[in-house]
Design a protein around this motif. Structure first.
Motif, PDB file in Angstrom:
ATOM      1  N   ARG A  15       0.832  -1.220   0.000  1.00 36.36           N
ATOM      2  CA  ARG A  15       0.000   0.000   0.000  1.00 36.36           C
ATOM      3  C   ARG A  15       0.863   1.265   0.000  1.00 36.36           C
ATOM      4  O   ARG A  15       0.828   2.060   0.944  1.00 36.36           O
ATOM      5  CB  ARG A  15      -0.971   0.002   1.174  1.00 36.36           C
ATOM      6  CG  ARG A  15      -1.962  -1.146   1.143  1.00 36.36           C
ATOM      7  CD  ARG A  15      -3.012  -1.135   2.250  1.00 36.36           C
ATOM      8  NE  ARG A  15      -2.692  -0.473   3.482  1.00 36.36           N
ATOM      9  CZ  ARG A  15      -2.078  -1.049   4.537  1.00 36.36           C
ATOM     10  NH1 ARG A  15      -1.698  -2.308   4.477  1.00 36.36           N
ATOM     11  NH2 ARG A  15      -1.850  -0.366   5.647  1.00 36.36           N
ATOM     12  N   GLU A  17       2.128   4.864  -0.235  1.00 39.94           N
ATOM     13  CA  GLU A  17       1.411   6.127  -0.060  1.00 39.94           C
ATOM     14  C   GLU A  17       2.392   7.281  -0.245  1.00 39.94           C
ATOM     15  O   GLU A  17       3.410   7.354   0.449  1.00 39.94           O
ATOM     16  CB  GLU A  17       0.816   6.175   1.344  1.00 39.94           C
ATOM     17  CG  GLU A  17       0.043   7.419   1.661  1.00 39.94           C
ATOM     18  CD  GLU A  17      -0.503   7.357   3.070  1.00 39.94           C
ATOM     19  OE1 GLU A  17      -0.147   8.239   3.876  1.00 39.94           O
ATOM     20  OE2 GLU A  17      -1.267   6.419   3.377  1.00 39.94           O
ATOM     21  N   VAL A 121       5.034   5.300  -7.396  1.00 36.95           N
ATOM     22  CA  VAL A 121       3.880   4.719  -6.699  1.00 36.95           C
ATOM     23  C   VAL A 121       3.163   3.734  -7.618  1.00 36.95           C
ATOM     24  O   VAL A 121       2.810   2.623  -7.194  1.00 36.95           O
ATOM     25  CB  VAL A 121       2.915   5.814  -6.193  1.00 36.95           C
ATOM     26  CG1 VAL A 121       1.605   5.207  -5.716  1.00 36.95           C
ATOM     27  CG2 VAL A 121       3.569   6.619  -5.074  1.00 36.95           C
ATOM     28  N   GLU A 125       2.549  -0.156  -6.905  1.00 34.58           N
ATOM     29  CA  GLU A 125       1.188  -0.727  -6.900  1.00 34.58           C
ATOM     30  C   GLU A 125       1.112  -1.912  -7.845  1.00 34.58           C
ATOM     31  O   GLU A 125       0.475  -2.925  -7.532  1.00 34.58           O
ATOM     32  CB  GLU A 125       0.166   0.340  -7.267  1.00 34.58           C
ATOM     33  CG  GLU A 125      -0.037   1.362  -6.175  1.00 34.58           C
ATOM     34  CD  GLU A 125      -0.930   2.526  -6.562  1.00 34.58           C
ATOM     35  OE1 GLU A 125      -1.441   3.186  -5.630  1.00 34.58           O
ATOM     36  OE2 GLU A 125      -1.109   2.797  -7.775  1.00 34.58           O
ATOM     37  N   ASP A 126       1.782  -1.804  -9.002  1.00 34.44           N
ATOM     38  CA  ASP A 126       1.833  -2.920  -9.945  1.00 34.44           C
ATOM     39  C   ASP A 126       2.561  -4.112  -9.322  1.00 34.44           C
ATOM     40  O   ASP A 126       2.109  -5.257  -9.439  1.00 34.44           O
ATOM     41  CB  ASP A 126       2.522  -2.492 -11.239  1.00 34.44           C
ATOM     42  CG  ASP A 126       2.637  -3.633 -12.231  1.00 34.44           C
ATOM     43  OD1 ASP A 126       1.592  -4.110 -12.698  1.00 34.44           O
ATOM     44  OD2 ASP A 126       3.784  -4.063 -12.510  1.00 34.44           O
TER      45      ASP A 126
END
Length: 132
Positions: A15, A17, A121, A125-126
């Protein structure tokens, strides 16, 4: 709480951020100026390295040459976990993004070139979404 050690769980639960603002690395040989509240520091023989918000460095007249975006991996990683930094670094390397990693007690923090922070980011995420 000791944090997660399983690499598959760490990667799928990252996650990432992006924290707001821009951050810089600077070094001091004297005291930290008033109004400077670093988000991280490292003591080295050559001086005290500070990571701090760019506006604080500018206000204090501190020199820097690298402006970063700060990404926090929201998974609570164990300080003894193996492979998270390597996997994150490899994914960002593939995308041509340099990364400076600082481990906190609860989370890992990545400092990447400010202009590429959103791309970083997306890369992370990928990586988190890949099947294990």
């Amino acid at each position: 709480m000791s944090g997660e050690r399983d690499l598959s769980k760490l990667l799928s639960g990252m996650r990432p951020e992006l924290n707001p603002g821009s951050y810089v690395f600077t070094t001091l040989t004297g005291p930290v100026p008033d109004g400077v509240r670093p988000v991280a520091s490292v003591t080295e023989p050559e001086g005290l390295t500070l990571v701090l918000p760019r506006q604080e460095a500018d206000a204090a007249g501190l020199h820097y040459d690298y402006v970063a975006g700060w990404i926090t991996l929201r998974v609570h990683s164990s300080l003894s976990a193996v492979g998270l930094t390597a996997a994150v670094s490899a994914a960002l390397t593939e995308a041509g993004i340099s990364c400076n990693v600082i481990a906190g007690y609860h989370h890992d923090h990545l400092f990447v070139h400010h202009e590429l922070a959103s791309v970083a980011v997306a890369v992370l995420e990928d990586l988190a979404a890949r099947p294990r």
